[in-house]
Design an enzyme around this catalytic site. Structure first.
Site, PDB file in Angstrom:
ATOM      1  N   TYR A 162       0.856  -1.182   0.000  1.00  0.00           N
ATOM      2  CA  TYR A 162       0.000   0.000   0.000  1.00  0.00           C
ATOM      3  C   TYR A 162       0.894   1.235   0.000  1.00  0.00           C
ATOM      4  CZ  TYR A 162      -3.856   3.017   1.598  1.00  0.00           C
ATOM      5  OH  TYR A 162      -4.812   3.983   1.732  1.00  0.00           O
ATOM      6  N   GLY A 204       5.201  -0.581   3.827  1.00  0.00           N
ATOM      7  CA  GLY A 204       5.719  -1.874   4.252  1.00  0.00           C
ATOM      8  C   GLY A 204       5.619  -2.878   3.121  1.00  0.00           C
ATOM      9  N   THR A 449       1.783   6.442  15.039  1.00  0.00           N
ATOM     10  CA  THR A 449       2.033   7.307  13.887  1.00  0.00           C
ATOM     11  C   THR A 449       1.317   6.811  12.635  1.00  0.00           C
ATOM     12  OG1 THR A 449       4.192   7.809  14.833  1.00  0.00           O
ATOM     13  CG2 THR A 449       3.880   8.358  12.520  1.00  0.00           C
ATOM     14  N   GLU A 451      -1.402   4.840  10.150  1.00  0.00           N
ATOM     15  CA  GLU A 451      -2.862   4.898  10.130  1.00  0.00           C
ATOM     16  C   GLU A 451      -3.382   6.155  10.817  1.00  0.00           C
ATOM     17  OE1 GLU A 451      -5.276   3.132   8.613  1.00  0.00           O
ATOM     18  OE2 GLU A 451      -3.513   2.386   7.555  1.00  0.00           O
TER      19      GLU A 451
END
Ligand SMILES: Cc1cc2nc3c(=O)[nH]c(=O)nc-3n(C[C@H](O)[C@H](O)[C@H](O)COP(=O)(O)OP(=O)(O)OC[C@H]3O[C@@H](n4cnc5c(N)ncnc54)[C@H](O)[C@@H]3O)c2cc1C
Ligand SMILES: Cc1cc2nc3c(=O)[nH]c(=O)nc-3n(C[C@H](O)[C@H](O)[C@H](O)COP(=O)(O)OP(=O)(O)OC[C@H]3O[C@@H](n4cnc5c(N)ncnc54)[C@H](O)[C@@H]3O)c2cc1C
Lengths: 691, 691
Positions: A162, A204, A449, A451
């Site tokens: 993402y 990630g 931090t 989301e």
């Protein structure tokens, strides 16, 4: 690679000897150093396990998956903090592949597979693949797109991540700089990174593992910038995993802690005019036609909220997991650790008996339960929101959104602090990696931090509160977690009737003051904002106060959901009684910590505050004999806890001792570097300094 | 070993290009992205440097040493977090030897040498050698012993550490189990580790580097246990560094973070009947005669307090250093980082302009200054204590002891939290090792535990306060930092006269309420204790409240010393004015944070609390244009800061980008493990799971 030495025989002897003696005394089997603690529990631990897990079935399946992972040597993690970055990343790839193999072989259900991944307990590309890539396509892709991409993702024929955040922009998604320019001549989008700060940065799984990404970029067509949209972009060759032409990929480097989140390949991505077919724009909400026209679909934007509520619900659930792990370690070790208080050579005091240790630790124990229950409620909220969305009822969305944003913020911030407090509660030994706590902290803190930065989220909650206050003033009746604001007449002027310490045991007394405090702080802010030249200026000036009002509101939600949980039927002797005590501790420790709020808004008097504090002391004493059993109810394996201090059997010291010898530095007795850097120093014939 | 790759040319290009453009625009030289921030400062930064460092000389020498270290390639630390444990330890040995070489070659003074070691900024055996081993011999050794051992230590012919803590006992030193049994037949002590928990555990430098240790053990002679005493024990051969017979040595394993404190060989030590000559008992305070008689010398025990005050004073000074480094990084980056607020494509808002960012960050900036000044005062206190000791005046010792214990506890706890808050203030990028903040946190936090667990220390302060309250009640006039308690009549009933926000600018108004709060909390505790069946029981029951009372007392000390500092002459235009604002911020943010204390003790009203909060907002706005200059005044080199986010020139993004490529994971584009663990997954022909 590591050579893990056994401790040298002479030094190992006492540990091994001690163990053998104890086992003999026990008549065989491993001794339980916490047996006496477990015997003092005044409730049914099994019943508590059910309350914690949510159902008998949930206990059983979690237990089964936890054991499956713990018994599989591939999933070992006891030397994780000693691996180099490359070894660690390779280990993650290995575990992910092995987990997938087991999931397929054993034909695990989705529930089982999720639990298996949870207990593998190592961040990796899989988290983003399942947690963000697949949901993004589900939520934002058309049916056709879902049909094309999801089966490949489900089979791991592609690995996705993402890719939203950039070097220059995280919180402000609208400020992203990556461009996706439509070229009607070829029916393609051209993905491009026009500046250094437009480099994708943080996603990630992006750095090394992913073959694909959902990339957020400014959609430009017919010369016009339509703002941020999502695109499915292939990044790497499916043949040899090399980056496709025009794509630059890399890892963004080491992160907090050893082990911890370094198992993840958070990555950097740059595009140099990379072309993708038009149909890889995620087109559920809006499309670009063959001719390059930008058109909205008739699907309402609000549908996206469902995903957000879902993701945040998992984050709150994770908070209760991380917090309960830390608390479990600290409680067990505090029952083993003895320090001071020996009279005439008798045994010393368990540090868990110190009131200060209790007053630092038991509120965290209570918080773990509180977050667990509010997490369970959020699960319900998610289904409720989805049902309403399907029925095209969007009325409760703003409330659900504010509520989940606030809960994400408050529970993750408090959990991060609490893990570190648990580490300190373990004294020096908590600073060792073998305690498990440093890694737990380092891997957990980014939840504050990602989301949504926790402060940015609280400001959103505050905005919602200010809106609600003005709607209430206009006579509108609020619903859901802000329903209490409708009771403004009473709450603005009520004074707590508490007269004895025990009066604070009454949930209604608690609820009233938490409601009054939250509402009065919100109203105060609203009034002060209205004095400012403009609403925006006022909001900005008052924002530090607004944060506090938002926190007060969210704490009320958590307290309320805990109280509501206790109105349910909770089977098992003594289980509900223990939870009632924990609920009181949770609420009253907040009252004590934020006493300034309660006093300055006038809903509580100084004397009532002192009574609350007095009751807290009594409650700690009542929880004390149940403390170890209350953390046993989390039902964590030693593998999952990953802590020599938190071992189920409490046999801490031999474990600490043995763990030490695994350090690579102990491969040799005389350290590498002695000849070059120590011997010359010790043998030097240097001129003396003036020292 | 690491191969540090340059970023791939294509991706590097924009960074390099961007830099060149900027330089050109600047007319050559490196551009200063913070120049505009620096231009808005309303005070003389040079003057502030002097106020911070303590004198013009101190600025100059610190600057010289910092540059010396920064310019020496041996002292590079930019890849430290990527080193394996063995590489890191070897690097520490190398740096220590090189530092010593430079100290000798350049004939540095003690002041210069200490600063050089400070700027090398890597924990290692040297810290314990100079900081604990040498002072222990100085403080507890006889003149003869000092003559024998100190010259060897000064020349590094021996390396020493401080071996007190054991696996089973840290805080409770009297509970240590190692024995030193006198054997009159050979005139030797027999050092022995009778149990697993008696293993020495934690001493820095013990694991691999030290040849000697001051070992604390139970002195047993003539069959009697005389409690804990110190002994100089040789651990390793001076020929080949191998452990002496009967001595087991090892490292206790990895600790919090990467890099960080892992450069230190905290060690484990076991004795198997190791013999040392009788004269290696540290005999200044008590001796064992040739016959085995235990005798006290006439040197008063109190002399040891001097060392304790000294060590804690350095810890408070270290707190201000660690905190100021974190604040410097967060302030500079917050001035560079922009997020939201762009109107019509104009520039976005610097996050430092957000009131929430200011309300989180500026109190930490103020705290850095507050701790710096209280640290300077502690230096004075140390000389004062020493003078009094020489004059055999022991009257002020308990007060000095309580005061330093409290300051150690409060400043280290607050600093640890503050570093983590600064990390969060940097958003996602603060989580990268290249930000410097994760390592700063991990290396700092044990200060909350070593040299006295912070909670145990506060309980000592509380004990002293309770004693003082009863002495005051008995008419005794307290002195030093508890002198205010003599003013009990006034302070127990006064009400703050503050009527406008600006009234809180008056130091007398601040001092009064901090004194009243601290005294009333102490008196409250004393009264509640007196209701308990026994003093001990009462103290234990009330201990959570006593912690709060102790914190209130210590905060008062810090506020008072800041105020007193401002009564001195502080040269430089605008310097004192800035410090006055910071002093107000320091005090008022505490008032706001602990408002419950102030309201419930009745010295402040809710309205006055709101006025304080209002003033805080105004003060933040006044500090804003000075923020970058206020952290420039710490005068830290980029080397010492070790943070791409805190760079002096603010050129953050290219630095972040370039740093990433140094990670070993970026040595190859396709990661190690692809063939074994990713390719099979992507190419699998596995049966589908039920997912
Ligand atoms: C471990 C980790 C994993 C991640 N994984 C992913 C991923 O898979 N995919 C992805 O796309 N991203 C990922 N991210 C990025 C993450 O989503 C961002 O870091 C996050 O959104 C915060 O944004 P930021 O870093 O830009 O912080 P900033 O917005 O730069 O925050 C800096 C400071 O400014 C303050 N601030 C910002 N705006 C305001 C405002 N309006 N008012 C007041 N204060 C403000 C913040 O509170 C903070 O103190 C990850 C980050 C981390 C740390
Ligand atoms: C990085 C590091 C370096 C060190 N270096 C050295 C060194 O060079 N030499 C050396 O000898 N030692 C060293 N130590 C050891 C250090 O001094 C001890 O860890 C410290 O004294 C704390 O003791 P402990 O670990 O036994 O904690 P414990 O006393 O076991 O603390 C555990 C918990 O119990 C609580 N507690 C303990 N007693 C009481 C009480 N009476 N009342 C209420 N609560 C209580 C504490 O507050 C804490 O929460 C080092 C430690 C670290 C982490």
């Amino acid at each position: 690679t590591l050579v893990l030495l056994a401790p040298p025989p002479t030094t190992h002897a006492p540990a091994a000897r001690a163990r053998r003696t104890k086992m003999a005394a026990d008549g065989g089997g491993e001794p339980d150093h916490l047996a006496r603690e477990r015997a003092t529990a005044q409730f049914d631990v099994d019943g508590m396990k059910v309350a914690w897990a949510g159902s008998r079935h949930a206990v059983e399946v979690a237990d089964r998956m936890a054991r499956l992972v713990a018994s599989d040597p591939v999933f070992r993690k006891d030397t994780r903090t000693m691996l180099s970055r490359k070894e660690l990343f390779k280990d993650t790839l290995k575990k992910a592949a092995h987990a997938w193999k087991r999931i397929v072989e054993l034909r695990l259900t989705e529930e089982e597979a999720n639990l298996l991944r949870l207990y593998v307990d190592q961040p990796g590309y899989v988290d983003l693949h399942w947690g963000m890539f697949v949901p993004a396509i589900k939520g934002q892709g058309t049916e056709e797109q879902q049909k094309k991409w999801l089966p490949m993702a489900y089979k791991f024929q592609i690995i996705g991540c993402y890719a939203q955040t950039e070097l220059g922009h995280g919180s402000n998604v609208q400020g992203l700089e990556t461009t996706a320019t439509f070229d009607p001549s070829t029916d393609e989008f051209v993905m491009h990174s026009p500046t250094l700060t437009s480099s994708k940065w943080w996603p990630g799984g992006l750095g090394k593992a992913s073959t694909h990404a959902v990339v957020y970029a400014r959609l430009i067509t017919e010369g016009k910038d339509y703002g941020i949209h999502g695109f499915i972009v292939q990044l790497r060759s499916l043949d040899d995993h090399s980056p496709l032409p025009g794509v630059t990929l890399g890892d963004i480097g080491g992160k907090f802690g050893s082990g911890a989140y370094n198992s993840m390949d958070n990555g950097v991505l740059r595009f140099d005019h990379v072309r993708i077919p038009r149909d890889q724009m995620l087109m559920r909400l809006s499309q670009v036609t063959r001719e390059g026209k930008y058109v909205h679909s008739d699907v309402p934007k609000q549908l996206l909220y469902g995903t957000m509520v879902y993701v945040r619900q998992t984050i709150v659930a994770d908070a209760s997991k991380a917090l309960s792990r830390a608390v479990c370690i600290a409680v067990r070790y505090s029952a083993i650790r003895k320090q001071f208080g020996s009279q005439d050579g008798g045994p010393e005091t368990q540090v868990l008996n110190y009131k200060t240790q209790q007053s630092r630790l038991f509120p965290l124990l209570a918080s773990a339960y509180a977050y667990r229950f509010v997490g369970q409620w959020l699960k319900w909220l998610y289904t409720d929101v989805n049902q309403k969305l399907e029925a095209k009822d969007y009325s409760t969305l703003p409330e659900a959104h504010a509520c989940t944003a606030g809960l994400k913020s408050v529970t993750t911030s408090a959990t991060a602090d609490a893990i570190e407090e648990c580490r300190k509660l373990c004294g020096g030994h908590g600073y060792l990696n073998s305690s498990g706590l440093p890694e737990l902290f380092a891997v957990y803190v980014p939840a504050c931090t990602y989301e949504g930065d926790n402060v940015v989220l609280l400001l959103q909650v505050a905005r919602f509160l200010m809106k609600t206050v003005s709607q209430v003033a206009a006579g509108k009746q609020p619903v859901g977690t802000i329903a209490y604001m409708g009771n403004i007449q009473h709450l603005m002027q009520c004074k707590s009737a508490v007269n004895t310490a025990e009066d604070w045991l009454n949930p209604a007394a608690i609820k009233e003051v938490f409601e009054a405090r939250a509402l009065r702080m919100a109203v105060n802010c609203a009034q002060n904002i209205s004095k400012a030249p403009s609403q925006e200026e006022g909001f900005s000036e008052l924002s530090p106060d607004l944060l506090e009002a938002a926190v007060a509101h969210v704490q009320l939600i958590i307290v309320t959901k805990f109280i509501e949980k206790l109105q349910e039927d909770i089977p098992g002797p003594g289980v509900k009684e223990q939870l009632q005590k924990l609920c009181s501790i949770y609420a009253l420790h907040l009252l004590h910590k934020h006493l300034g709020d309660f006093l300055s808004t006038g809903c509580v008097t100084a004397r009532q505050g002192a009574l609350a504090n007095e009751l807290l002391g009594k409650l700690y004493a009542q929880v004390r004999p149940n403390a170890v059993a209350l953390v046993d109810a989390f039902d964590y394996t030693d593998h999952y806890l990953g802590s020599v201090l938190g071992r189920y059997d409490g046999d801490v010291y031999p474990a600490l001792y043995e763990e030490a010898w695994k350090d690579p530095l102990n491969e040799t007795v005389v350290p590498d570097g002695y000849q070059e850097h120590l011997r010359p120093l010790l043998k030097q014939q240097l001129k003396l300094s003036r020292l």
